[in-house]
Enzyme design. Structure first.
Site, PDB file in Angstrom:
ATOM      1  N   LYS A  13       0.833  -1.220   0.000  1.00 27.97           N
ATOM      2  CA  LYS A  13       0.000   0.000   0.000  1.00 27.97           C
ATOM      3  C   LYS A  13       0.863   1.263   0.000  1.00 27.97           C
ATOM      4  CE  LYS A  13      -2.094  -0.771   3.919  1.00 27.97           C
ATOM      5  NZ  LYS A  13      -1.334  -1.945   4.408  1.00 27.97           N
ATOM      6  N   ARG A  88      -8.647   1.206   9.794  1.00 25.78           N
ATOM      7  CA  ARG A  88      -8.220  -0.172  10.091  1.00 25.78           C
ATOM      8  C   ARG A  88      -9.237  -0.889  10.967  1.00 25.78           C
ATOM      9  NH1 ARG A  88      -2.221   0.714   9.473  1.00 25.78           N
ATOM     10  NH2 ARG A  88      -1.193  -1.278   9.713  1.00 25.78           N
ATOM     11  N   ARG A 127      12.281  -6.747   5.011  1.00 22.64           N
ATOM     12  CA  ARG A 127      12.151  -5.316   4.698  1.00 22.64           C
ATOM     13  C   ARG A 127      13.166  -4.476   5.480  1.00 22.64           C
ATOM     14  NH1 ARG A 127       6.249  -2.563   4.965  1.00 22.64           N
ATOM     15  NH2 ARG A 127       6.422  -2.758   7.212  1.00 22.64           N
ATOM     16  N   ARG A 161      12.421  -2.248  10.934  1.00 18.96           N
ATOM     17  CA  ARG A 161      11.452  -1.690  11.880  1.00 18.96           C
ATOM     18  C   ARG A 161      11.245  -2.658  13.038  1.00 18.96           C
ATOM     19  NH1 ARG A 161       6.321   0.242   8.334  1.00 18.96           N
ATOM     20  NH2 ARG A 161       5.273  -0.850  10.016  1.00 18.96           N
ATOM     21  N   ARG A 172       0.653  -8.855  13.964  1.00 19.32           N
ATOM     22  CA  ARG A 172       0.043  -7.832  13.091  1.00 19.32           C
ATOM     23  C   ARG A 172      -0.899  -8.472  12.071  1.00 19.32           C
ATOM     24  NH1 ARG A 172       5.045  -5.108  10.642  1.00 19.32           N
ATOM     25  NH2 ARG A 172       3.646  -3.607   9.679  1.00 19.32           N
TER      26      ARG A 172
HETATM   27  P1  AMP Z   1       1.808   0.607   9.221  1.00 19.69           P
HETATM   28  O1  AMP Z   1       3.029   1.396   8.958  1.00 19.69           O
HETATM   29  O2  AMP Z   1       0.605   1.095   8.479  1.00 19.69           O
HETATM   30  O3  AMP Z   1       2.022  -0.886   9.044  1.00 19.69           O
HETATM   31  O4  AMP Z   1       1.449   0.834  10.772  1.00 19.69           O
HETATM   32  C1  AMP Z   1       2.357   0.472  11.788  1.00 19.69           C
HETATM   33  C2  AMP Z   1       1.621   0.390  13.122  1.00 19.69           C
HETATM   34  O5  AMP Z   1       1.049   1.679  13.432  1.00 19.69           O
HETATM   35  C3  AMP Z   1       0.446  -0.571  13.172  1.00 19.69           C
HETATM   36  O6  AMP Z   1       0.837  -1.907  13.433  1.00 19.69           O
HETATM   37  C4  AMP Z   1      -0.382   0.029  14.308  1.00 19.69           C
HETATM   38  O7  AMP Z   1       0.193  -0.267  15.564  1.00 19.69           O
HETATM   39  C5  AMP Z   1      -0.200   1.528  14.074  1.00 19.69           C
HETATM   40  N1  AMP Z   1      -1.260   2.052  13.173  1.00 19.69           N
HETATM   41  C6  AMP Z   1      -1.093   2.567  11.929  1.00 19.69           C
HETATM   42  N2  AMP Z   1      -2.264   2.939  11.408  1.00 19.69           N
HETATM   43  C7  AMP Z   1      -3.205   2.647  12.338  1.00 19.69           C
HETATM   44  C8  AMP Z   1      -4.614   2.767  12.384  1.00 19.69           C
HETATM   45  N3  AMP Z   1      -5.323   3.271  11.355  1.00 19.69           N
HETATM   46  N4  AMP Z   1      -5.256   2.359  13.505  1.00 19.69           N
HETATM   47  C9  AMP Z   1      -4.586   1.887  14.555  1.00 19.69           C
HETATM   48  N5  AMP Z   1      -3.254   1.709  14.576  1.00 19.69           N
HETATM   49  C10 AMP Z   1      -2.554   2.089  13.480  1.00 19.69           C
END
Ligand code: AMP
Length: 214
Positions: A13, A88, A127, A161, A172
């Site tokens: 994404k 989400r 990654r 990360r 996750r």
């Molecule tokens: P991402 O970079 O989108 O994979 O997000 C990394 C982490 O940020 C996720 O595993 C969540 O802990 C938090 N996070 C990101 N976006 C959201 C969201 N819309 N709602 C809740 N937690 C989020």
């Protein structure tokens, strides 16, 4: 155009949001990036979010809804934006709908990035991210030209990360299945959802994505 990119972590994404943003000029609104910026800045919000993120859990809805409400009201979002990693949960999607309705706007399209868990684990565990400029690499599929050095900015800070560690990846993916997958029905019922094959090469995914938007 208000576009939602929906899909599990590692489905591409963020990569596609960046490409599309460069092509069409719609800003990429990534809640994950916003939270990581808050953590790096050492803000109160960042500190609160970090404990959830490190364990692979979602940050509370109120926190991310607040971030999106503030960012989407900025001038550069006037002609549209790309939501990457938000919503989400069903409550987040409902808050988004309420927020946009109040501004006489709406989500136009939702693109679902479809890919198997086995492939996601391979992608996420290999990654690497440049902690200076955010460029993404993969140790096997797209390594930097010189080992450990960012092609784009020359930084040697290519890191994994914290939430790309094996145990956290598993969590996750489970959280995605339990809390985010219900959005597929939510947006199918709203007649907004289209599905993309996210296992293809990024160039091919981009081509298909552009066709879906036209
Ligand atoms: P991402 O970079 O989108 O994979 O997000 C990394 C982490 O940020 C996720 O595993 C969540 O802990 C938090 N996070 C990101 N976006 C959201 C969201 N819309 N709602 C809740 N937690 C989020």
């Amino acid at each position: 155009m208000i576009l939602v990119l929906l899909g599990p972590p590692g489905s591409g994404k963020g990569t596609q949001a960046k490409r599309l943003s460069a092509l069409r000029g719609w800003p990429q609104l990534s809640t994950g990036d916003m939270l990581r910026t808050a953590i790096a800045a050492g803000s109160k919000l960042g500190l609160e979010a970090k404990s959830f993120m490190d364990q692979g859990n979602l940050v509370p809805d109120s926190v991310v809804v607040g971030l999106i409400a503030e960012r989407s009201s900025q001038a550069d979002c006037k002609n549209g934006f790309i939501l990457d990693g938000f919503p989400r949960t069903i409550p987040q999607a409902q808050s988004l709908d309420q927020m946009l309705t109040a501004q006489s706007r709406r989500v136009d399209k939702v693109l679902l990035f479809q890919i198997e868990n086995e492939e996601l684990v391979k992608r996420l565990s290999g990654r690497r991210v440049c902690s200076n400029c955010g460029s993404m690499y993969h140790v096997e599929f797209s390594p930097p030209k010189a080992s450990g050095v960012c092609d784009k900015c020359g930084s040697k800070a290519l890191i994994q990360r914290d939430d790309d560690q094996a145990a956290v990846i598993e969590k996750r993916l489970k959280v995605y299945q339990e809390q985010t997958e219900p959005l597929v029905k939510y947006y199918t019922d709203a007649k907004k959802l289209k599905t993309l094959d996210a296992t293809l090469q990024p160039e091919q995914v981009e081509e298909n994505l552009l066709k879906m938007l036209s």
